[in-house]
Scaffold this motif. Structure first.
Motif, PDB file in Angstrom:
ATOM      1  N   ILE A 224       0.887  -1.388  -0.052  1.00  0.00           N
ATOM      2  CA  ILE A 224      -0.063   0.036   0.003  1.00  0.00           C
ATOM      3  C   ILE A 224       0.912   1.365  -0.040  1.00  0.00           C
ATOM      4  O   ILE A 224       0.417   2.284  -0.749  1.00  0.00           O
ATOM      5  N   MET A 225       2.051   1.059   0.806  1.00  0.00           N
ATOM      6  CA  MET A 225       2.920   2.474   0.852  1.00  0.00           C
ATOM      7  C   MET A 225       3.506   2.591  -0.560  1.00  0.00           C
ATOM      8  O   MET A 225       3.861   3.685  -1.002  1.00  0.00           O
ATOM      9  N   GLY A 226       3.870   1.526  -1.357  1.00  0.00           N
ATOM     10  CA  GLY A 226       4.360   1.717  -2.777  1.00  0.00           C
ATOM     11  C   GLY A 226       3.494   2.573  -3.701  1.00  0.00           C
ATOM     12  O   GLY A 226       3.814   3.194  -4.275  1.00  0.00           O
ATOM     13  N   VAL A 227       1.983   2.149  -3.461  1.00  0.00           N
ATOM     14  CA  VAL A 227       1.014   2.755  -4.342  1.00  0.00           C
ATOM     15  C   VAL A 227       0.902   4.269  -3.857  1.00  0.00           C
ATOM     16  O   VAL A 227       0.799   5.173  -4.783  1.00  0.00           O
ATOM     17  N   ALA A 228       0.972   4.700  -2.474  1.00  0.00           N
ATOM     18  CA  ALA A 228       0.775   5.854  -1.979  1.00  0.00           C
ATOM     19  C   ALA A 228       2.047   6.766  -2.503  1.00  0.00           C
ATOM     20  O   ALA A 228       1.881   7.880  -2.934  1.00  0.00           O
ATOM     21  N   TYR A 229       3.100   6.199  -2.509  1.00  0.00           N
ATOM     22  CA  TYR A 229       4.532   6.820  -3.131  1.00  0.00           C
ATOM     23  C   TYR A 229       4.258   7.219  -4.311  1.00  0.00           C
ATOM     24  O   TYR A 229       4.799   8.078  -4.782  1.00  0.00           O
ATOM     25  N   SER A 230       3.908   6.368  -5.259  1.00  0.00           N
ATOM     26  CA  SER A 230       3.795   6.721  -6.632  1.00  0.00           C
ATOM     27  C   SER A 230       2.853   7.648  -6.905  1.00  0.00           C
ATOM     28  O   SER A 230       2.927   8.566  -7.685  1.00  0.00           O
TER      29      SER A 230
END
Length: 387
Positions: A224-230
């Motif tokens: 989820i953090m990867g999606v938010a970071y992108s």
């Protein structure tokens, strides 16, 4: 070695600033968010390839040298990296040629306003841009230093082996490499950049809280953090182009990049000290505090934008409608100026009631009308002239 890394760092950061400025110059008002997503995607793909191919290349060269000359194999490996940099330089020359050709065809020089670029422009940056700077620093210091310490963190807290910890730790960059173009395309179609920034910061804060205070599967939180970071990268960086004029874009992006790197350098040292003295729980609370700062700055950006009407949170439809109205107004103004210039038409100045009366009386004569004494300033109003 330190000098080489210093020079390489100078080149890398200047390249990032120029890349952002070129992207805005070519794609502003079009697929700008998707382009920033593609930039992030390609940079993450390049980093992943670099980390995975360096060791095989070194091993392949080591077979051609005795063990005592292993430094030669390392040197040949670095020459491969230098070759990639030369290829990047050739791409830069090609980009410069294409940009100059486009400027000549589109006659961009004719539309330049002649503003002089000064470093002192920094003090004139609007409040919205400073809030964007704060969001950038406060958010990224909770991502990159955490990933740098994440391998040991996942092994210590979740009791997993190094291979799985490395896979969990790298999932942020893997997801950003795959999802960034699609998320950027979505932001282009929807708009509402500030809303996506607020949502990304809030989701990342929730992921850090999940990792800090629970023992749930860390792969879920990191994904989820990867999606938010992108999402944040696709929505935040294009906002600079909506805040500052085009001749200040390089200065704005350069300043944004510099304070981001300064924050990362300082916070990385502080994070290492916190881990050594306080442990990983305090470290996660430290990162959550920075994300709270980013969240507050994001909300302030939304409020300032709503109060001043700068249009940072407009939808794509609203931006297109506003741009169409601006074009219509500009074309109408240009047509009016052209008509006046072509037909030598001057603007009609309305006459006052007294001027109209004087003009009429000067033609029909005073014997029909009695002029007031106040209107005897004109020669046409005197009896010997009218008779």
């Amino acid at each position: 070695m330190e000098i080489g890394r210093f020079v390489f760092g100078l080149g890398g950061e200047n390249l990032a600033v120029a890349q952002n400025t070129y992207s805005v110059s070519w794609f502003k008002g079009k697929e700008l968010n998707m382009v920033f997503g593609l930039q992030l995607s390609f940079s993450r793909v390049g980093s992943t390839i670099n980390m995975n191919v360096n060791n095989p290349i070194y091993s392949a060269f080591s077979k051609h040298f005795p063990p005592t000359d292993s430094y030669k194999a390392l040197g040949m490996t670095l020459f491969v990296g230098a070759g990639v940099c030369i290829f990047s330089l050739c791409c830069g020359f090609l980009l410069g040629f294409l940009d100059k050709r486009a400027a000549r065809i589109l006659k961009k020089e004719d539309s330049q306003t002649g503003e002089v670029i000064r470093l002192s422009d920094v003090k004139d940056f609007p409040a919205t841009l400073w809030l964007i700077f704060i969001i950038c620093v406060a958010y990224y210091v909770a991502i990159f230093p955490f990933i740098a310490l994440g391998l040991a963190f996942f092994q210590a807290k979740f009791d997993i082996n190094p291979q799985r910890a490395g896979a969990v730790n790298s999932v942020v960059f893997i997801i950003s490499a795959c999802a960034s173009p699609f998320l950027g395309f979505m932001v282009d179609k929807v708009g509402k950049n500030v809303f996506w920034v607020i949502l990304s910061v809030a989701v990342t804060l929730g992921c850090h809280c999940m990792l800090a205070f629970t023992f749930w599967e860390p792969f879920v939180a990191m994904s989820i953090m990867g999606v938010a970071y992108s999402m944040l990268a696709c929505a935040l960086w294009p906002l600079v182009a909506l805040v500052v004029p085009e001749h200040q874009l390089g200065t704005a992006y350069g300043f944004m990049q510099s304070i981001q790197n300064l924050g990362l350098a300082v916070i990385s040292q502080v994070a290492g000290t916190i881990v050594d003295q306080r442990g990983y729980l305090v470290l996660e609370v430290f990162f959550c505090a920075w994300l709270c700062v980013a969240l507050i700055a994001s909300i302030l950006l939304y409020l300032v934008d709503a109060a001043k009407g700068t249009g940072l949170n407009l939808s794509t439809f609203e931006r297109k409608q506003l741009a169409a109205e601006s074009r219509v107004t500009l074309v109408s103004s240009e047509d009016e100026e052209s008509r006046k210039r072509d037909y030598n038409v001057s603007p009609i100045t309305p006459r006052s009631a007294a001027q109209l009366r004087l003009r009429f009386l000067s033609r029909v004569g005073q014997q029909y009308f009695q002029l007031p004494e106040t209107y005897r300033a004109s020669a046409l109003a005197y009896p010997h002239v009218l008779k």
